[in-house]
Every structure is written in structure tokens, then in C-alpha cells.
Design a protein around this motif. Structure first.
Motif, mmCIF file in Angstrom:
data_model
loop_
_atom_site.group_PDB
_atom_site.id
_atom_site.type_symbol
_atom_site.label_atom_id
_atom_site.label_comp_id
_atom_site.label_asym_id
_atom_site.label_seq_id
_atom_site.Cartn_x
_atom_site.Cartn_y
_atom_site.Cartn_z
ATOM 1 N N PHE A 163 0.752 -1.128 -0.107
ATOM 2 C CA PHE A 163 -0.029 0.117 0.020
ATOM 3 C C PHE A 163 0.869 1.236 0.031
ATOM 4 O O PHE A 163 0.518 2.318 -0.832
ATOM 5 C CB PHE A 163 -0.758 -0.031 1.378
ATOM 6 C CG PHE A 163 -1.736 1.352 1.419
ATOM 7 C CD1 PHE A 163 -2.534 1.580 0.647
ATOM 8 C CD2 PHE A 163 -1.345 2.206 2.721
ATOM 9 C CE1 PHE A 163 -3.353 2.912 0.601
ATOM 10 C CE2 PHE A 163 -2.151 3.005 3.032
ATOM 11 C CZ PHE A 163 -3.059 3.593 1.956
ATOM 12 N N ALA A 164 2.008 1.214 0.689
ATOM 13 C CA ALA A 164 3.017 2.469 0.998
ATOM 14 C C ALA A 164 3.612 2.637 -0.601
ATOM 15 O O ALA A 164 3.781 3.846 -0.709
ATOM 16 C CB ALA A 164 3.963 2.155 2.001
ATOM 17 N N ARG A 165 3.918 1.527 -1.237
ATOM 18 C CA ARG A 165 4.642 1.944 -2.372
ATOM 19 C C ARG A 165 3.409 2.552 -3.230
ATOM 20 O O ARG A 165 3.928 3.614 -3.957
ATOM 21 C CB ARG A 165 4.726 0.482 -3.168
ATOM 22 C CG ARG A 165 5.742 0.770 -4.528
ATOM 23 C CD ARG A 165 5.963 -0.498 -5.127
ATOM 24 N NE ARG A 165 6.605 -0.258 -6.542
ATOM 25 C CZ ARG A 165 6.577 -1.063 -7.441
ATOM 26 N NH1 ARG A 165 6.270 -2.229 -7.311
ATOM 27 N NH2 ARG A 165 7.330 -0.779 -8.756
ATOM 28 N N GLU A 166 2.443 2.312 -3.320
ATOM 29 C CA GLU A 166 1.157 3.114 -4.339
ATOM 30 C C GLU A 166 1.205 4.464 -3.823
ATOM 31 O O GLU A 166 1.014 5.477 -4.472
ATOM 32 C CB GLU A 166 -0.141 2.230 -3.993
ATOM 33 C CG GLU A 166 -0.255 0.862 -4.782
ATOM 34 C CD GLU A 166 -1.634 0.411 -4.772
ATOM 35 O OE1 GLU A 166 -2.527 0.929 -3.950
ATOM 36 O OE2 GLU A 166 -1.871 -0.489 -5.216
ATOM 37 N N GLN A 167 1.465 4.831 -2.481
ATOM 38 C CA GLN A 167 1.403 6.257 -1.917
ATOM 39 C C GLN A 167 2.683 6.891 -2.064
ATOM 40 O O GLN A 167 2.831 8.168 -1.520
ATOM 41 C CB GLN A 167 0.693 6.165 -0.552
ATOM 42 C CG GLN A 167 -0.307 5.264 -0.274
ATOM 43 C CD GLN A 167 -1.415 5.787 -1.155
ATOM 44 O OE1 GLN A 167 -1.852 7.189 -0.901
ATOM 45 N NE2 GLN A 167 -2.142 5.316 -1.730
ATOM 46 N N GLY A 168 3.705 6.171 -2.651
ATOM 47 C CA GLY A 168 5.079 6.942 -2.624
ATOM 48 C C GLY A 168 6.025 7.200 -1.408
ATOM 49 O O GLY A 168 6.873 7.873 -1.609
ATOM 50 N N GLN B 52 6.879 3.983 0.046
ATOM 51 C CA GLN B 52 7.314 2.736 0.724
ATOM 52 C C GLN B 52 8.884 2.723 1.378
ATOM 53 O O GLN B 52 8.989 1.873 2.569
ATOM 54 C CB GLN B 52 7.483 1.711 -0.425
ATOM 55 C CG GLN B 52 7.761 0.547 -0.200
ATOM 56 C CD GLN B 52 7.979 -0.606 -1.295
ATOM 57 O OE1 GLN B 52 8.589 -0.101 -2.199
ATOM 58 N NE2 GLN B 52 7.303 -1.817 -1.346
ATOM 59 N N LEU C 197 1.705 8.156 5.834
ATOM 60 C CA LEU C 197 0.664 7.254 5.486
ATOM 61 C C LEU C 197 -0.908 7.949 6.375
ATOM 62 O O LEU C 197 -0.515 8.192 7.346
ATOM 63 C CB LEU C 197 0.416 5.605 5.527
ATOM 64 C CG LEU C 197 1.397 5.157 4.809
ATOM 65 C CD1 LEU C 197 1.510 3.656 4.792
ATOM 66 C CD2 LEU C 197 0.969 5.069 3.254
ATOM 67 N N ASP C 198 -1.866 7.812 5.572
ATOM 68 C CA ASP C 198 -3.093 8.335 6.204
ATOM 69 C C ASP C 198 -3.465 7.110 7.011
ATOM 70 O O ASP C 198 -3.568 6.019 6.657
ATOM 71 C CB ASP C 198 -4.278 8.317 5.294
ATOM 72 C CG ASP C 198 -5.469 8.869 5.710
ATOM 73 O OD1 ASP C 198 -6.302 8.013 6.592
ATOM 74 O OD2 ASP C 198 -5.986 9.817 5.469
ATOM 75 N N GLU D 207 -6.470 5.201 6.175
ATOM 76 C CA GLU D 207 -6.627 4.272 5.271
ATOM 77 C C GLU D 207 -5.650 3.137 5.534
ATOM 78 O O GLU D 207 -5.896 1.893 4.886
ATOM 79 C CB GLU D 207 -5.879 4.945 3.927
ATOM 80 C CG GLU D 207 -6.857 6.139 3.413
ATOM 81 C CD GLU D 207 -6.451 6.760 2.157
ATOM 82 O OE1 GLU D 207 -5.041 6.630 1.760
ATOM 83 O OE2 GLU D 207 -6.985 7.552 1.477
ATOM 84 N N ALA D 208 -4.498 3.368 6.262
ATOM 85 C CA ALA D 208 -3.675 2.203 6.852
ATOM 86 C C ALA D 208 -4.502 1.018 7.200
ATOM 87 O O ALA D 208 -4.238 -0.124 7.215
ATOM 88 C CB ALA D 208 -2.613 2.748 7.333
#
Length: 210
Positions: free
Chosen positions: A103-108, A110, A143-144, A147-148
Motif C-alpha cells: 500500500f505504501a508503495r502506491e502512496q509513494g 514505501q 500514510l493516512d 487508510e492504513a
């Protein structure tokens, strides 16, 4: 150029190896053109979620009496790299942490989350095993938290991505971590010296342009 790193968040050699790789990358003249992607690898995929034990108990069960002193020896190596390292940690399933990394990778963020998870586990002795603990670290990494939490509370979220990474590791011949793959052509296994990583980066860069 892309560098993929298979690692586990409770692996001390990954903690040390990735730190050494970062030092090599910082001194690489083409660092801005290198993409780093973190891939999932569970050292103990059979461990039940929520089941934790002290690292000393785990090592003693696996290696016998010598296990009680092994982590202290690794601690000295880590501290020699300028890393914080506590030996009173607990270990457990890292599956949820790996799902969160995708998920973190998608959010930039990671790589930032990887660093936060390593710091929490090794330097601070903070648990990574449970939704609340992971949400706290996720928030610190940018991260939010809502959402996390949503990712963590859905056991299927990013599960396929974790399993895909692990299958790829097997196909590439990785039987331990850390495992570094550059442009799917050059591999470096283990917490190698900074010079080894620097040489691998240079060789891969030259090869890609020859």
C-alpha cells in the motif's frame, strides 16, 4: 535502473544490509536515476498472526544454547554501522507489515515506511505485530492512518502482492534475505560490504549502456 530488495522486517541482516546498500547508493553518481523497490519475503510464513515470542526464545529454540548470545553478536555489528539495536525485541508474523508496504508503495512512501519499521523494531523495540502498532508506524511514515487501518483490517488486501513477491523470490533462486536484484540481471545476496554494493551498481549501470 531498478533495484529490487527482498527482505523481512524482523531480519537483522536485512536491517544491516539495506543500510550498507543505502551508503553505496548515496555515493553512486547516478543515484537519482535508480529506482528502489522493496519486495516481500517472510522468514517464518507459517507463524500464526498474533503469536509472538522474544527473539532470545526464538533463537534458543532454533539453535540451542548458542541462540541466547547470537543476537548480541549481531547487535555489535549493527551498532558498528551506527544503527540502534535492542535485543529485548519480540518476533511474530510480518505478513500484515508486508501488506502495508505494498500500500505504501502506491502512496509513494514505501522506502520511508521500511525505514520506520526497521527503526521501530530494532532501535526502539516497538512491536510490529498488531493493527494499532502498525497504524502508528504508518502514520509516522506519512500514510493516512485511516487508510492504513483499512488495509490492515482486510486480510485479503495486498495479500496477492505479497505472495507474488515471495513466488518471484523462489523463481530467482533466493533462499534467504536480504536479496538484491539489479535490472533483473545482477544479484547480490546478504549484508555485503558497502564496496560490494557499489561495484554491483557500477557494473549494472555500465552493462545497461553497453
Amino acid at each position: 535502473m531498478r533495484v529490487e530488495i527482498w527482505s523481512d522486517l524482523v531480519c537483522p541482516w536485512c536491517y544491516i544490509g539495506i543500510t550498507r546498500f543505502e551508503q553505496a547508493l548515496a555515493g553512486f553518481e547516478h543515484a537519482d536515476d535508480v529506482e528502489v523497490v522493496h519486495r516481500s519475503y517472510e522468514l517464518d510464513p507459517a507463524r500464526e498472526p498474533g503469536a509472538t515470542e522474544s527473539v532470545t526464545d526464538m533463537l534458543t529454540a532454533k539453535y540451542g544454547p548458542r541462540g541466547a548470545t547470537m543476537d548480541g553478536e549481531v547487535a555489535e555489528l549493527a551498532r558498528g554501522e551506527g544503527l540502534g539495536y535492542r535485543t529485548d525485541r519480540e518476533v511474530g508474523s510480518t505478513l500484515d507489515a508486508h501488506r502495508l508496504l505494498h500500500f505504501a508503495r502506491e502512496q509513494g512512501v514505501q522506502h520511508r515506511l521500511v525505514k520506520q519499521l526497521f527503526a521501530a523494531h530494532f532501535a526502539e523495540g516497538t512491536s510490529l505485530f498488531g493493527t494499532e502498532a502498525l497504524v502508528t508506524v504508518a502514520k509516522e511514515a506519512g500514510l493516512d492512518p485511516v487508510e492504513a487501518r483499512g488495509v490492515l483490517e482486510d486480510p485479503q488486501s495486498y495479500l496477492d502482492a505479497v505472495r507474488s513477491d515471495e513466488a518471484e523470490a523462489a523463481q530467482l533462486g533466493a533462499n534467504g534475505v536480504p536479496f538484491f536484484v539489479i535490472d533483473r540481471k545482477f544479484g547480490v545476496s546478504g549484508a555485503q560490504p558497502v564496496e560490494t554494493f557499489a561495484e554491483a551498481l557500477g557494473t549494472a549501470w555500465t552493462d545497461a549502456r553497453s
